[in-house]
Design a protein around this motif. Structure first.
Motif, PDB file in Angstrom:
ATOM      1  N   TRP A 181       0.781  -1.241  -0.116  1.00 54.76           N
ATOM      2  CA  TRP A 181       0.003  -0.069   0.221  1.00 54.76           C
ATOM      3  C   TRP A 181       1.044   1.121   0.099  1.00 54.76           C
ATOM      4  CZ3 TRP A 181      -4.210   2.107  -1.254  1.00 54.76           C
ATOM      5  CH2 TRP A 181      -4.841   3.436  -0.773  1.00 54.76           C
ATOM      6  N   PHE A 182       1.896   1.555   0.834  1.00 57.81           N
ATOM      7  CA  PHE A 182       2.455   2.470   0.902  1.00 57.81           C
ATOM      8  C   PHE A 182       3.461   2.685  -0.328  1.00 57.81           C
ATOM      9  CE2 PHE A 182       1.961   1.843   5.736  1.00 57.81           C
ATOM     10  CZ  PHE A 182       1.109   3.101   5.842  1.00 57.81           C
ATOM     11  N   GLY A 183       4.011   1.736  -0.915  1.00 58.76           N
ATOM     12  CA  GLY A 183       4.682   1.628  -1.890  1.00 58.76           C
ATOM     13  C   GLY A 183       3.950   1.777  -3.468  1.00 58.76           C
ATOM     14  N   SER A 184       2.653   1.788  -3.265  1.00 55.06           N
ATOM     15  CA  SER A 184       1.898   1.903  -4.443  1.00 55.06           C
ATOM     16  C   SER A 184       2.086   3.080  -5.178  1.00 55.06           C
ATOM     17  CB  SER A 184       0.251   1.585  -4.232  1.00 55.06           C
ATOM     18  OG  SER A 184      -0.083   2.729  -3.278  1.00 55.06           O
ATOM     19  N   ALA A 185       2.211   4.358  -4.561  1.00 62.00           N
ATOM     20  CA  ALA A 185       2.217   5.536  -5.283  1.00 62.00           C
ATOM     21  C   ALA A 185       3.394   5.537  -5.995  1.00 62.00           C
ATOM     22  CB  ALA A 185       2.156   6.793  -4.342  1.00 62.00           C
ATOM     23  N   GLU A 186       4.809   5.065  -5.613  1.00 64.60           N
ATOM     24  CA  GLU A 186       6.070   5.126  -6.252  1.00 64.60           C
ATOM     25  C   GLU A 186       5.731   4.154  -7.427  1.00 64.60           C
ATOM     26  OE1 GLU A 186      10.658   4.682  -5.555  1.00 64.60           O
ATOM     27  OE2 GLU A 186       9.152   4.956  -3.907  1.00 64.60           O
ATOM     28  N   LEU A 187       5.056   3.060  -7.202  1.00 61.04           N
ATOM     29  CA  LEU A 187       5.013   1.933  -8.359  1.00 61.04           C
ATOM     30  C   LEU A 187       4.311   2.541  -9.389  1.00 61.04           C
ATOM     31  CD1 LEU A 187       3.743  -1.694  -7.550  1.00 61.04           C
ATOM     32  CD2 LEU A 187       2.468  -0.186  -9.301  1.00 61.04           C
ATOM     33  N   ILE A 188       2.882   3.399  -9.271  1.00 65.12           N
ATOM     34  CA  ILE A 188       2.516   3.785 -10.257  1.00 65.12           C
ATOM     35  C   ILE A 188       3.208   4.870 -11.030  1.00 65.12           C
ATOM     36  CG2 ILE A 188       0.387   5.220 -10.889  1.00 65.12           C
ATOM     37  CD1 ILE A 188      -1.111   3.616  -8.535  1.00 65.12           C
ATOM     38  N   GLU A 189       3.977   5.705 -10.319  1.00 68.66           N
ATOM     39  CA  GLU A 189       4.805   6.607 -10.929  1.00 68.66           C
ATOM     40  C   GLU A 189       5.936   6.394 -11.812  1.00 68.66           C
ATOM     41  OE1 GLU A 189       5.949  10.456 -11.873  1.00 68.66           O
ATOM     42  OE2 GLU A 189       3.994   9.863 -10.612  1.00 68.66           O
ATOM     43  N   SER A 190       6.448   4.947 -11.504  1.00 64.86           N
ATOM     44  CA  SER A 190       7.418   4.266 -12.415  1.00 64.86           C
ATOM     45  C   SER A 190       6.778   3.599 -13.468  1.00 64.86           C
ATOM     46  CB  SER A 190       8.205   3.552 -11.530  1.00 64.86           C
ATOM     47  OG  SER A 190       7.717   2.364 -11.045  1.00 64.86           O
ATOM     48  N   ARG A 191       5.586   2.991 -13.003  1.00 65.18           N
ATOM     49  CA  ARG A 191       5.023   1.955 -14.213  1.00 65.18           C
ATOM     50  C   ARG A 191       4.510   2.956 -15.430  1.00 65.18           C
ATOM     51  NH1 ARG A 191       2.873  -0.021 -17.567  1.00 65.18           N
ATOM     52  NH2 ARG A 191       1.663  -1.966 -17.850  1.00 65.18           N
ATOM     53  N   TYR A 192       3.835   4.128 -15.052  1.00 67.67           N
ATOM     54  CA  TYR A 192       3.330   4.807 -16.078  1.00 67.67           C
ATOM     55  C   TYR A 192       3.914   6.263 -16.106  1.00 67.67           C
ATOM     56  CZ  TYR A 192      -0.201   1.436 -15.122  1.00 67.67           C
ATOM     57  OH  TYR A 192      -0.881   0.278 -15.194  1.00 67.67           O
ATOM     58  N   PRO A 193       4.894   6.432 -16.948  1.00 66.50           N
ATOM     59  CA  PRO A 193       5.744   7.635 -16.910  1.00 66.50           C
ATOM     60  C   PRO A 193       4.934   8.888 -17.416  1.00 66.50           C
ATOM     61  CG  PRO A 193       6.940   5.867 -17.928  1.00 66.50           C
ATOM     62  CD  PRO A 193       5.645   5.466 -17.911  1.00 66.50           C
ATOM     63  N   GLY A 194       3.844   8.528 -18.082  1.00 67.57           N
ATOM     64  CA  GLY A 194       3.006   9.719 -18.624  1.00 67.57           C
ATOM     65  C   GLY A 194       1.438   9.348 -18.216  1.00 67.57           C
ATOM     66  N   ASP A 195       0.412  10.231 -18.411  1.00 58.70           N
ATOM     67  CA  ASP A 195      -0.837  10.163 -17.900  1.00 58.70           C
ATOM     68  C   ASP A 195      -1.437   9.392 -18.733  1.00 58.70           C
ATOM     69  OD1 ASP A 195      -0.675  11.850 -15.696  1.00 58.70           O
ATOM     70  OD2 ASP A 195      -1.051  13.807 -17.155  1.00 58.70           O
ATOM     71  N   VAL A 196      -0.945   9.384 -20.124  1.00 61.54           N
ATOM     72  CA  VAL A 196      -1.433   8.273 -21.108  1.00 61.54           C
ATOM     73  C   VAL A 196      -0.105   7.741 -21.783  1.00 61.54           C
ATOM     74  CG1 VAL A 196      -2.895   8.024 -23.234  1.00 61.54           C
ATOM     75  CG2 VAL A 196      -3.724   9.402 -21.424  1.00 61.54           C
ATOM     76  N   MET A 197      -0.185   6.375 -22.105  1.00 64.18           N
ATOM     77  CA  MET A 197       0.866   5.763 -22.458  1.00 64.18           C
ATOM     78  C   MET A 197       0.609   5.037 -23.805  1.00 64.18           C
ATOM     79  SD  MET A 197       3.872   6.567 -21.096  1.00 64.18           S
ATOM     80  CE  MET A 197       4.826   5.281 -21.779  1.00 64.18           C
ATOM     81  N   LEU A 198       1.113   5.416 -24.903  1.00 63.22           N
ATOM     82  CA  LEU A 198       0.883   4.948 -26.066  1.00 63.22           C
ATOM     83  C   LEU A 198       2.068   4.199 -27.017  1.00 63.22           C
ATOM     84  CD1 LEU A 198      -1.029   4.166 -28.733  1.00 63.22           C
ATOM     85  CD2 LEU A 198      -0.409   6.295 -29.714  1.00 63.22           C
ATOM     86  N   TYR A 199       2.317   2.964 -27.161  1.00 61.96           N
ATOM     87  CA  TYR A 199       3.093   2.256 -27.693  1.00 61.96           C
ATOM     88  C   TYR A 199       2.933   1.773 -29.141  1.00 61.96           C
ATOM     89  CZ  TYR A 199       4.591   2.090 -22.705  1.00 61.96           C
ATOM     90  OH  TYR A 199       4.963   2.380 -21.164  1.00 61.96           O
ATOM     91  N   LEU A 200       4.060   2.254 -29.946  1.00 67.91           N
ATOM     92  CA  LEU A 200       3.474   1.840 -31.425  1.00 67.91           C
ATOM     93  C   LEU A 200       4.723   1.180 -32.062  1.00 67.91           C
ATOM     94  CD1 LEU A 200       2.260   5.308 -32.776  1.00 67.91           C
ATOM     95  CD2 LEU A 200       0.845   3.588 -32.392  1.00 67.91           C
ATOM     96  N   ASP A 201       4.384  -0.211 -32.604  1.00 67.29           N
ATOM     97  CA  ASP A 201       5.653  -0.891 -33.263  1.00 67.29           C
ATOM     98  C   ASP A 201       6.003  -0.083 -34.324  1.00 67.29           C
ATOM     99  OD1 ASP A 201       5.456  -2.827 -31.399  1.00 67.29           O
ATOM    100  OD2 ASP A 201       4.305  -4.364 -32.640  1.00 67.29           O
ATOM    101  N   GLY A 202       7.677   0.032 -34.462  1.00 69.85           N
ATOM    102  CA  GLY A 202       8.087   0.459 -35.534  1.00 69.85           C
ATOM    103  C   GLY A 202       8.919   1.680 -35.119  1.00 69.85           C
ATOM    104  N   ALA A 203       9.993   1.968 -35.885  1.00 73.76           N
ATOM    105  CA  ALA A 203      11.035   2.788 -35.429  1.00 73.76           C
ATOM    106  C   ALA A 203      10.533   4.556 -35.541  1.00 73.76           C
ATOM    107  CB  ALA A 203      12.416   2.727 -36.093  1.00 73.76           C
ATOM    108  N   GLU A 204       9.389   4.409 -36.482  1.00 73.34           N
ATOM    109  CA  GLU A 204       8.767   5.531 -36.681  1.00 73.34           C
ATOM    110  C   GLU A 204       7.403   5.467 -36.836  1.00 73.34           C
ATOM    111  OE1 GLU A 204      10.091   8.619 -37.099  1.00 73.34           O
ATOM    112  OE2 GLU A 204      12.073   7.947 -37.132  1.00 73.34           O
TER     113      GLU A 204
END
Length: 662
Positions: free
Chosen positions: A303-326
């Motif tokens: 519980w006490f580590g959940s805030a830091e966990l979320i911070e490291s797990r989600y660098p942005g408010d929304v994360m989008l991963y696209l396959d491909g170098a461009e």
């Protein structure tokens, strides 16, 4: 005649109130916890994750209730054997005794059920508000009574009381009157030293400790071996308390300079003659104490580590991963249009290659072109690896690192890389320690295995070498991560943006006819809600079960002191008559109780020390990477439990001394 039985049953409960009141009190608390957990598990306002966790808690409490109430009932019956034997001698047959026991069981069951369900209904709303606050869900006002939970509580504890009554009747029915009269004095022979049992107990304990230490380097292995290690430690604890304690007491008796002192003589001889029956109780207290410490410390850590966990797990408010170098043509314009209506909205992007690598013995990290050749025994050494261009690393960390053509920065996501080389599609790099490390790519950081990062100076050449392998696997070379920041939007607005963005992005893909694009989209707010729901439920469950197990340990200690007090009453009376002073009796009692009381706590502390590596590894698999958080929670939990344990010692020692002094 029936009124006579009812008066006898009520009078018996009154006469044995020292035993019955704590039994009924703990039964009420157990029934209340069961009702509350069952009600929360069926409360739609808490969400699916919390309800599932509460459902698991209901099953645990149900099993605990059966074992706990049966175990404590054995203490009650032990004190009543002489009374039942006397009834038999005075003319009451076993059928009459069965009626008295039945009415006593009925009275205690009604008290437990009425008190438990009443207390449960009274605290249910408070517990709902607490859990809702922990998991961050919307609060619903109004008083709620769960009829289904009432029925389940009545059914479970009614069935337990019925089975306890039947077992007591069988026990009395099979015993002879003379056995009942002498039942409370049984077990006074000196136990034999069982060297084989003591050695086997030490071996089981050593095996459990070794598994905890050796499997603590790999999360998957730790999860598989945890329960085996727990079973070995439990078996070892029971065997050592049963056989090892007797061996130690006999060694103390052989030490004449220690044994032939009034205080030591009385305490050692008293414990030795009853250690066979005491050992199981002490082992139970030790195991329960260990469970309390592990459960509360680990759930608090999550519980006490959940805030830091979320911070490291989600660098942005929304994360989008696209396959491909461009990214696909026009995507950045699409993203800019989406963020126009968001105050302070912005994004950062970086490119990386996602590879599977093998951390080999000797310290080299080798990217695998083909997973088919990996031996099953080597799977634990797999590392999901992010390969970054040097320019991206410098931009993210703010460093100005430089690398030779045959050098690469290599580090693990949660620890330093100690190897000397790293191989990437046929090219071997010399591993260099980075100035700064970071958790690159939340999706990789979420892997149960410890992930790795390689920063190379020739990223384009790496992609060219990897392209053939990527084509064979049907994926695009490289991956682009977009970390979208939504500025000042609150949680509800962020969730709404995510839902809208998801629909618009899917529509844009269809309109641009780029159906082959592969992507993964994540929302920090929505996923954080699930994380808090999971870890908040863990915390509530941990504290609830911890309190139940603590209560069980306290009751076992209390009954143990009462039982031994009545057993020792005549012995201390004789000692006073032959010249032992009041002060000497008190010091002997203090020494005996102190040894018996704190032996389980010391053993539980040792268990916690050796369990720390494997539990920490399992928490690591749950993405808790802050070891110091777990250390602090474990130490604080042990200190608080020890203080509470000392208070219980002081109270029960007074009860014991009062009994032997009567």
């Amino acid at each position: 005649m029936s009124s006579l039985y009812m008066r006898m049953a009520a009078q018996n409960i009154k006469n044995y109130r020292r035993s019955y009141v704590p039994y009924m009190f703990t039964g009420v608390l157990t029934a209340a916890v069961y009702y509350i957990l069952h009600s929360l598990a069926n409360n739609p306002g808490l969400g699916e994750t919390a309800s599932t966790m509460m459902g698991l808690g209901v099953a645990v409490v149900a099993v605990f209730s059966v074992i706990f109430l049966f175990y404590t009932n054995s203490f009650l019956m032990k004190q009543r054997k002489k009374e039942f034997g006397l009834y038999n001698v005075l003319g009451m047959n076993k059928g009459h005794i069965a009626r008295v026991i039945g009415l006593e069981t009925l009275f205690t069951a009604l008290a437990i059920l009425a008190g438990g369900i009443g207390l449960g209904m009274l605290l249910d709303k408070l517990m709902y508000l607490l859990v809702a606050r922990l998991i961050g869900c919307e609060l619903r006002l109004g008083f709620y009574i769960s009829v289904g939970s009432i029925v389940q509580t009545l059914s479970l504890f009614g069935a337990i009381s019925l089975v306890i009554y039947l077992s007591n009747i069988v026990r009395v029915w099979r015993a002879k009157p003379i056995e009942l009269l002498q039942g409370s004095n049984a077990g006074e022979r000196e136990p034999k030293t069982k060297a084989v049992m003591a050695i086997l107990g030490a071996a089981c304990l050593a095996g459990g400790y070794a598994m905890s230490i050796l499997s603590a380097q790999e999360a998957v292995l730790a999860i598989y071996t945890f329960f085996i290690a727990v079973i070995l430690v439990i078996i070892g604890t029971y065997l050592l308390f049963t056989a090892g304690s007797i061996a130690v007491l006999k060694l103390l008796r052989k030490n004449k300079s220690y044994y032939y002192k009034t205080q030591h003589f009385i305490s050692v001889s008293g414990m030795l003659y009853r250690m066979k029956q005491n050992a199981v109780g002490l082992a139970n207290i030790c195991i329960l104490s260990t469970m309390v410490l592990v459960i509360i410390s680990s759930t608090c850590s999550l519980w006490f580590g959940s805030a830091e966990l979320i911070e490291s797990r989600y660098p942005g408010d929304v994360m989008l991963y696209l396959d491909g170098a461009e990214p696909p043509a026009g995507f950045k314009d699409f993203l800019a249009d989406e963020l126009q209506s968001v105050p302070g909205g912005d994004y950062t992007a970086y490119t990386f290659g996602e590879e599977n690598a093998l951390l080999e013995e000797g310290g080299s990290l080798s990217v695998l072109e083909d997973m088919a050749g990996v031996a099953p025994t080597s799977m634990r050494n797999l590392r999901e690896t992010a390969v970054l261009p040097l320019a991206e690393y410098n931009r993210i960390t703010g460093c100005a690192a430089t690398l030779a053509d045959d050098e690469a920065l290599v580090f693990l996501n949660s620890s330093a890389f100690t190897g000397s080389t790293a191989e990437l599609y046929g090219k071997t790099y010399k591993a260099v320690q980075p100035e700064k490390t970071f958790r690159v790519c939340g999706a990789i950081a979420a892997n149960i295995f410890d992930s790795a990062v390689m920063v190379v100076p020739d990223y384009d050449a790496y992609l060219a070498r990897a392209e053939a392998s990527y084509r064979e696997r049907g994926i695009l070379a490289g991956r682009t991560a977009f970390c979208i920041s939504l500025g000042t939007l609150d949680d509800d607005a962020q969730a709404a943006f995510y839902e809208s963005f998801f629909d618009h992005f899917h529509s844009w893909i269809n309109e641009e006819h780029i159906m082959e694009v592969s992507y993964m989209l994540e929302s920090r707010v929505l996923d954080a809600q699930e994380t808090y729901a999971l870890y908040g439920s863990f915390l509530f469950m941990g504290v609830s079960l911890g309190l139940l197990f603590t209560m069980a340990a306290v009751l076992i200690l209390y009954y143990k002191q009462i039982s031994e007090g009545f057993d020792d009453k005549n012995r201390f009376s004789i000692m006073r008559k032959v010249g032992l002073s009041h002060g000497e009796v008190k010091r002997a009692i203090h020494a005996q109780i102190l040894t018996v009381f704190f032996l389980p706590l010391v053993a539980a502390g040792i268990h916690i020390v050796f369990a720390f590596p494997i539990v920490n590894c399992i928490l690591h698999a749950l993405l808790l990477r802050q070891v110091m958080t777990f250390i602090v929670c474990t130490v604080v939990t042990f200190l608080v439990f020890s203080v509470f344990y000392a208070i219980v010692y002081a109270l029960t020692a007074k009860v014991y001394y009062r009994i032997v002094s009567e």
